[in-house]
Design a protein around this motif. Structure first.
Motif, PDB file in Angstrom:
ATOM      1  N   PRO A 113      41.948  37.182  45.186  1.00 40.95           N
ATOM      2  CA  PRO A 113      42.800  38.340  44.933  1.00 40.95           C
ATOM      3  C   PRO A 113      42.494  39.481  45.902  1.00 40.95           C
ATOM      4  O   PRO A 113      41.339  39.735  46.237  1.00 40.95           O
ATOM      5  CB  PRO A 113      42.453  38.742  43.496  1.00 40.95           C
ATOM      6  CG  PRO A 113      41.094  38.199  43.261  1.00 40.95           C
ATOM      7  CD  PRO A 113      40.952  36.985  44.123  1.00 40.95           C
ATOM      8  N   SER A 114      43.549  40.140  46.345  1.00 39.78           N
ATOM      9  CA  SER A 114      43.420  41.279  47.245  1.00 39.78           C
ATOM     10  C   SER A 114      43.424  42.565  46.419  1.00 39.78           C
ATOM     11  O   SER A 114      44.357  42.830  45.665  1.00 39.78           O
ATOM     12  CB  SER A 114      44.579  41.285  48.241  1.00 39.78           C
ATOM     13  OG  SER A 114      44.446  42.341  49.164  1.00 39.78           O
ATOM     14  N   ILE A 115      42.361  43.343  46.567  1.00 40.54           N
ATOM     15  CA  ILE A 115      42.212  44.601  45.827  1.00 40.54           C
ATOM     16  C   ILE A 115      42.817  45.706  46.677  1.00 40.54           C
ATOM     17  O   ILE A 115      42.278  46.077  47.715  1.00 40.54           O
ATOM     18  CB  ILE A 115      40.735  44.893  45.521  1.00 40.54           C
ATOM     19  CG1 ILE A 115      40.088  43.699  44.801  1.00 40.54           C
ATOM     20  CG2 ILE A 115      40.588  46.174  44.712  1.00 40.54           C
ATOM     21  CD1 ILE A 115      40.780  43.278  43.534  1.00 40.54           C
ATOM     22  N   GLU A 116      43.962  46.230  46.242  1.00 41.78           N
ATOM     23  CA  GLU A 116      44.664  47.186  47.087  1.00 41.78           C
ATOM     24  C   GLU A 116      45.389  48.277  46.302  1.00 41.78           C
ATOM     25  O   GLU A 116      46.369  48.845  46.790  1.00 41.78           O
ATOM     26  CB  GLU A 116      45.653  46.443  47.990  1.00 41.78           C
ATOM     27  CG  GLU A 116      46.540  45.429  47.298  1.00 41.78           C
ATOM     28  CD  GLU A 116      47.342  44.576  48.287  1.00 41.78           C
ATOM     29  OE1 GLU A 116      48.502  44.936  48.550  1.00 41.78           O
ATOM     30  OE2 GLU A 116      46.810  43.565  48.792  1.00 41.78           O
ATOM     31  N   SER A 117      44.894  48.586  45.106  1.00 40.02           N
ATOM     32  CA  SER A 117      45.523  49.645  44.317  1.00 40.02           C
ATOM     33  C   SER A 117      44.490  50.303  43.411  1.00 40.02           C
ATOM     34  O   SER A 117      43.426  49.731  43.125  1.00 40.02           O
ATOM     35  CB  SER A 117      46.658  49.080  43.452  1.00 40.02           C
ATOM     36  OG  SER A 117      46.137  48.249  42.436  1.00 40.02           O
ATOM     37  N   ALA A 118      44.827  51.507  42.937  1.00 37.37           N
ATOM     38  CA  ALA A 118      43.957  52.199  41.992  1.00 37.37           C
ATOM     39  C   ALA A 118      43.809  51.390  40.706  1.00 37.37           C
ATOM     40  O   ALA A 118      42.730  51.311  40.120  1.00 37.37           O
ATOM     41  CB  ALA A 118      44.529  53.588  41.689  1.00 37.37           C
ATOM     42  N   ARG A 119      44.889  50.779  40.277  1.00 35.24           N
ATOM     43  CA  ARG A 119      44.856  49.983  39.055  1.00 35.24           C
ATOM     44  C   ARG A 119      43.929  48.778  39.205  1.00 35.24           C
ATOM     45  O   ARG A 119      43.178  48.428  38.292  1.00 35.24           O
ATOM     46  CB  ARG A 119      46.269  49.529  38.696  1.00 35.24           C
ATOM     47  CG  ARG A 119      46.378  48.862  37.333  1.00 35.24           C
ATOM     48  CD  ARG A 119      47.818  48.546  37.003  1.00 35.24           C
ATOM     49  NE  ARG A 119      47.908  47.608  35.911  1.00 35.24           N
ATOM     50  CZ  ARG A 119      48.856  46.712  35.745  1.00 35.24           C
ATOM     51  NH1 ARG A 119      49.819  46.625  36.645  1.00 35.24           N
ATOM     52  NH2 ARG A 119      48.866  45.899  34.712  1.00 35.24           N
TER      53      ARG A 119
END
Length: 291
Positions: A113-119
């Motif tokens: 998974p790519s972590i790319e948001s505040a959420r």
């Protein structure tokens, strides 16, 4: 570009169906078909080095991407953009399960998974601890967390600077969470792809934070990344000396030993053992230490 990928020395080759392809349905379909045809070649790299970044789950292209890619034995890993929660991974896993059944796939598909948001940052623990309801063999197996810094900045309004200080908290959070769940932690792309000095500095920074690898955006970056994420000869020598010293200390029924002005005990022994293990895996020479 597909042909050039075959000569890449990178540890993993990620074929991109997302941002690298224009957003029209025709362009997406054509790119998917070209890639699927290419990945059936007999001269493809080891499947464990082949990954595909699909379009995110909110798009109309996601299910077709999964259906086509899961059917290809040459692909062992999926990079998933815009994963914000464990629920997103459940959705992905169901799609993989359905496609695997249709394609009679019998090899595990690794999920990154790519972590790319505040959420996503807020939900890191749940994402890293996710397990497929269908089991790893049919629903996918989580192997790493990947940081997409530019998307993250766009989502959070963080202003990107050359110092990277504005990303220190998030990058550290990703590393610690990944390590807590036994996953690899893959650092952000260095967008200054022509600035090798800056790339080296960013690689050193990432390794010091605990990342186990880094994404490359250009073939010219690969050698610098790979060489920087390995222990230096000085680190290997120090680790070998620590192991030698601790063996002697344990033989004398002592739990610690003095070494170059420092007190070495169990935690530092563990660090030294990790460095030697990485060096051996990379084929680096391990110096022989004698009393």
């Amino acid at each position: 570009m597909l042909e050039k990928s075959l000569s890449s020395a990178s540890d993993m080759i990620i074929y991109d169906l997302e941002d690298s392809v224009a957003p029209s349905p025709t362009d997406k379909k054509n790119a998917r078909n070209r890639l699927a045809h290419f990945l059936t070649r007999k001269d493809m790299p080891d499947p464990h080095r082949v990954a595909v970044r699909v379009n995110d789950i909110s798009t109309e292209f996601f299910k077709e991407d999964i259906s086509d890619i899961v059917a290809l034995p040459a692909v062992r890993s999926l990079v998933l953009p815009k994963i914000h929660s464990a629920e997103n991974l459940h959705y992905v896993s169901q799609a993989i399960y359905n496609a695997s059944k249709r394609a009679s796939r019998d090899t595990v598909l690794n999920i990154i998974p790519s972590i790319e948001s505040a959420r996503a940052s807020w939900n890191l623990g749940a994402i890293a601890g996710w397990k497929s309801a269908h089991g790893s063999a049919s629903g996918g197996h989580l192997t790493a967390l990947l940081f997409a810094a530019e998307d993250y900045c766009a989502d959070t309004s963080i202003i990107r600077t050359r110092s990277r200080l504005e990303l220190l908290y998030t990058r550290s959070q990703i590393v610690i969470t990944a390590k807590a769940f036994g996953l690899e932690a893959i650092d952000m792309v260095c967008v200054n792809y022509k600035d090798i000095v800056y790339l080296k500095d960013e690689c050193i920074d990432g390794r010091q934070l605990g990342f186990t690898g880094k994404q490359a955006i250009h073939p010219a970056q690969v050698e610098v990344i790979q060489s920087t994420f390995l222990p230096t000869s000085q680190e290997v020598l120090r680790a070998a000396k620590i192991l030698h010293g601790m063996r002697a200390a344990h033989a004398a029924a002592r739990g610690a030993v003095g070494f170059e002005g420092e007190m070495i005990d169990a935690p530092m022994l563990k660090q030294a053992e990790k460095i030697i293990a990485i060096a051996k895996a990379a084929g680096l020479e391990i110096p022989s230490i004698s009393s």
